[in-house]
Design an enzyme around this catalytic site. Structure first.
Site, short mmCIF file in Angstrom:
data_model
loop_
_atom_site.label_atom_id
_atom_site.label_comp_id
_atom_site.label_asym_id
_atom_site.label_seq_id
_atom_site.Cartn_x
_atom_site.Cartn_y
_atom_site.Cartn_z
N LYS A 119 -16.29 -5.07 -3.47
CA LYS A 119 -16.27 -4.00 -4.49
C LYS A 119 -17.62 -3.73 -5.13
O LYS A 119 -17.79 -2.72 -5.80
CB LYS A 119 -15.24 -4.33 -5.58
CG LYS A 119 -13.80 -4.13 -5.13
CD LYS A 119 -12.88 -4.02 -6.34
CE LYS A 119 -11.43 -3.97 -5.95
NZ LYS A 119 -10.54 -4.15 -7.11
N LYS A 199 -5.13 -4.12 6.50
CA LYS A 199 -3.91 -4.20 5.70
C LYS A 199 -3.60 -2.85 5.07
O LYS A 199 -4.50 -2.06 4.78
CB LYS A 199 -4.02 -5.30 4.64
CG LYS A 199 -4.95 -4.99 3.51
CD LYS A 199 -4.72 -5.91 2.32
CE LYS A 199 -5.48 -5.33 1.14
NZ LYS A 199 -5.09 -5.80 -0.14
N LYS A 202 -3.77 1.20 -0.72
CA LYS A 202 -3.76 2.52 -1.34
C LYS A 202 -5.15 3.13 -1.38
O LYS A 202 -5.31 4.30 -1.64
CB LYS A 202 -3.14 2.46 -2.73
CG LYS A 202 -3.71 1.44 -3.65
CD LYS A 202 -2.73 1.15 -4.78
CE LYS A 202 -3.09 -0.13 -5.49
NZ LYS A 202 -2.00 -0.68 -6.25
P1 AMP Z 1 -2.84 -4.50 -5.27
O1 AMP Z 1 -2.22 -3.23 -4.90
O2 AMP Z 1 -4.01 -4.82 -4.39
O3 AMP Z 1 -3.11 -4.62 -6.75
O4 AMP Z 1 -1.78 -5.63 -4.94
C1 AMP Z 1 -0.60 -5.86 -5.66
C2 AMP Z 1 0.20 -6.93 -4.95
O5 AMP Z 1 0.62 -6.47 -3.67
C3 AMP Z 1 -0.59 -8.23 -4.66
O6 AMP Z 1 0.28 -9.33 -4.75
C4 AMP Z 1 -1.05 -8.04 -3.25
O7 AMP Z 1 -1.30 -9.27 -2.61
C5 AMP Z 1 0.15 -7.33 -2.63
N1 AMP Z 1 -0.26 -6.50 -1.49
C6 AMP Z 1 -1.19 -5.51 -1.50
N2 AMP Z 1 -1.33 -4.95 -0.28
C7 AMP Z 1 -0.45 -5.61 0.54
C8 AMP Z 1 -0.12 -5.50 1.93
N3 AMP Z 1 -0.69 -4.61 2.72
N4 AMP Z 1 0.81 -6.35 2.42
C9 AMP Z 1 1.43 -7.26 1.63
N5 AMP Z 1 1.15 -7.41 0.31
C10 AMP Z 1 0.23 -6.60 -0.24
#
Ligand code: AMP
Ligand code: TRP
Length: 334
Positions: A119, A199, A202
Site C-alpha cells: 500500500k 484473490k 474489491k
Molecule cells: P477486507 O475486505 O480486505 O477488509 O477483508 C475483510 C475480511 O474478508 C478479512 O477477514 C479478509 O481476510 C477476508 N477476505 C477478503 N478477501 C477475501 C477473499 N478473496 N477470500 C476469502 N476471504 C477474504
C-alpha cells in the site's frame, strides 16, 4: 467449519474495514463464519474505521460506507442480541493499547509487512499505515479472544499479534491470551473470477472480478457466465491443475455446505455451462434474503446507530478492563 476446535467458553473477535463493497470473498472467507460461530461463542465484530483512515478517506463517504457496512453485517446475520457489533472509533482503548504496542515493536517488523509494502506508493506512506498492524493487535488482544476468524490474507497480521501478546506477557507478566487464527480451508481464499491466481478483491480493476453482496441477479448471472475456466470440460476439484474450476467449486461448496468433492461428483458429466448456471442460481438464491433485509435496515438508520452505540458500550467494558490490567502491570499510575 475450520479444522481448529474451540471450546464452549471461547470468545471470537474479528474486524473488517468500511471500505468499498462487501463481496462474496469477504462473505464466505469471513462474515459467514462469524454468523455461524454466534451459536456457540461470544462474538465481537468490529468495523475498523480507524484502520480505514490509514489511506485518505472522503469524510462523507467514510460515514456512508461505515453505516452501510453495519447494515450489511446485520443483514448477513450478525445478531446484536447475541453478539457485539461496534465501531472501532467508539472504543478509545484501541488507540491507546495500539500506542503501547508501538513502543514494543521494532521498526523492521512493521516495514516487512506485506500490506505496508503493497500500500505504500512511490510518494511513500503515512506513519498510520506502518502502524496498522499494532492497532490491529490491540483490536484483538483487548477482548482476550481464543480465535480470530479471517481470510488467509490476515495471517501475517495475526502472527504479529501473537508475537506481541507473548512479548508483553514475558516482559510484564501474563496479561493477554495468545489467539489462534481460524481460517476456512477453501473459502479462506476465494479467487478472482477473471483471474484465479489473484484473490477476489474489491480493489480489482475489473468489476467482473468479484460478486458484490448487493449485485442484482442479472449481474450475478452475467459475471458467473463470463468467469474464466480451465481447458478440458470435466468438473473436477484440482486446484493446481484446474484453478479456475476449483475456485467455482469452492464457492459452490461454501454456499451449499457440501464438500468440494460432493459438488464435483454431483456435476460429473455436465459441462462448464450447466455447472456455471447452477452456481449462479445458487448464489442468487443465497444472496436474495440478505439483500432484502439490507434494504429494510437501510430505511431506518437510527435503529442501526442505536445497535452500534449499545455494542460500543459493551465493548468498552471488556476493553477497558484489559487495558487497565496491562497499564497497571507496566507501572502506569491508575
Ligand atoms: P477486507 O475486505 O480486505 O477488509 O477483508 C475483510 C475480511 O474478508 C478479512 O477477514 C479478509 O481476510 C477476508 N477476505 C477478503 N478477501 C477475501 C477473499 N478473496 N477470500 C476469502 N476471504 C477474504
Ligand atoms: N486488517 C483487517 C482486514 O483488512 C481488518 C481488521 C482490523 C481486523 N482489525 C482487525 C481483522 C482485528 C481481525 C481482527 O481485513
Amino acid at each position: 467449519m475450520a479444522n481448529q476446535r474451540l471450546n464452549q467458553q471461547s470468545t471470537i473477535l474479528s474486524g473488517i474495514q468500511p471500505s468499498g463493497n462487501l463481496h462474496i470473498g469477504n462473505y464466505l472467507g469471513a462474515v459467514k463464519q462469524w454468523v455461524d460461530l454466534q451459536a456457540y461463542y461470544h462474538v465481537f465484530i468490529m468495523i475498523a474505521d480507524l484502520h480505514a483512515i490509514t489511506v485518505p478517506q472522503e469524510p462523507k463517504e467514510l460515514r456512508v460506507r461505515t453505516l452501510a457496512l453495519a447494515n450489511l453485517l446485520l443483514a448477513c446475520g450478525i445478531d446484536p442480541e447475541h453478539s457485539t457489533l461496534f465501531l472501532q472509533s467508539h472504543v478509545p482503548a484501541h488507540a491507546e493499547l495500539g500506542w503501547i504496542f508501538n513502543t514494543m515493536t521494532p521498526l523492521g517488523e512493521l516495514e516487512r509487512m506485506t500490506q505496508f509494502k503493497e500500500k505504500s506508493d512511490a510518494k511513500g506512506a503515512y506513519a498510520g499505515l506502518l502502524n496498522y498492524p499494532t492497532l490491529q493487535a490491540a483490536d484483538i488482544l483487548l477482548y482476550q479472544p481464543n480465535a480470530v476468524p479471517v481470510g488467509d490474507d490476515q495471517l501475517q497480521h495475526l502472527e504479529l499479534t501473537r508475537e506481541l501478546a507473548r512479548r508483553f506477557n514475558n516482559r510484564f507478566g501474563e496479561t493477554f491470551v495468545v489467539p489462534k487464527p481460524l481460517i476456512m480451508q477453501s473459502a479462506g481464499r476465494i479467487m478472482g473470477l477473471d483471474d484465479p491466481t489473484k484473490k477476489m478483491s474489491k480493489s480489482a480493476e475489473s468489476q467482473s472480478s468479484y460478486i458484490a453482496i448487493l449485485d442484482t441477479p442479472d449481474e450475478i448471472r452475467k459475471k458467473i457466465k463470463n468467469a474464466v475456466t480451465d481447458s478440458g470440460k470435466e468438473i473436477e476439484y484440482n486446484p493446481s491443475a484446474k484453478p479456475a474450476i476449483a475456485n467455482l467449486i469452492a464457492i459452490m461448496s461454501a454456499f451449499s455446505g457440501s464438500s468440494e468433492q460432493e459438488v464435483a461428483e454431483k456435476h460429473n458429466g455436465k459441462g462448464y455451462a450447466e455447472f456455471k448456471s447452477d452456481l449462479a442460481e445458487l448464489i442468487v438464491k443465497k444472496l436474495a434474503p440478505i439483500q432484502e433485509t439490507y434494504r429494510k435496515l437501510a430505511e431506518n438508520p437510527d435503529a442501526t446507530l442505536k445497535i452500534l452505540k449499545q455494542g460500543a458500550k459493551n465493548a468498552r467494558e471488556t476493553a477497558n478492563e484489559t487495558l487497565n490490567s496491562a497499564k497497571e502491570k507496566m507501572g502506569f499510575v491508575l
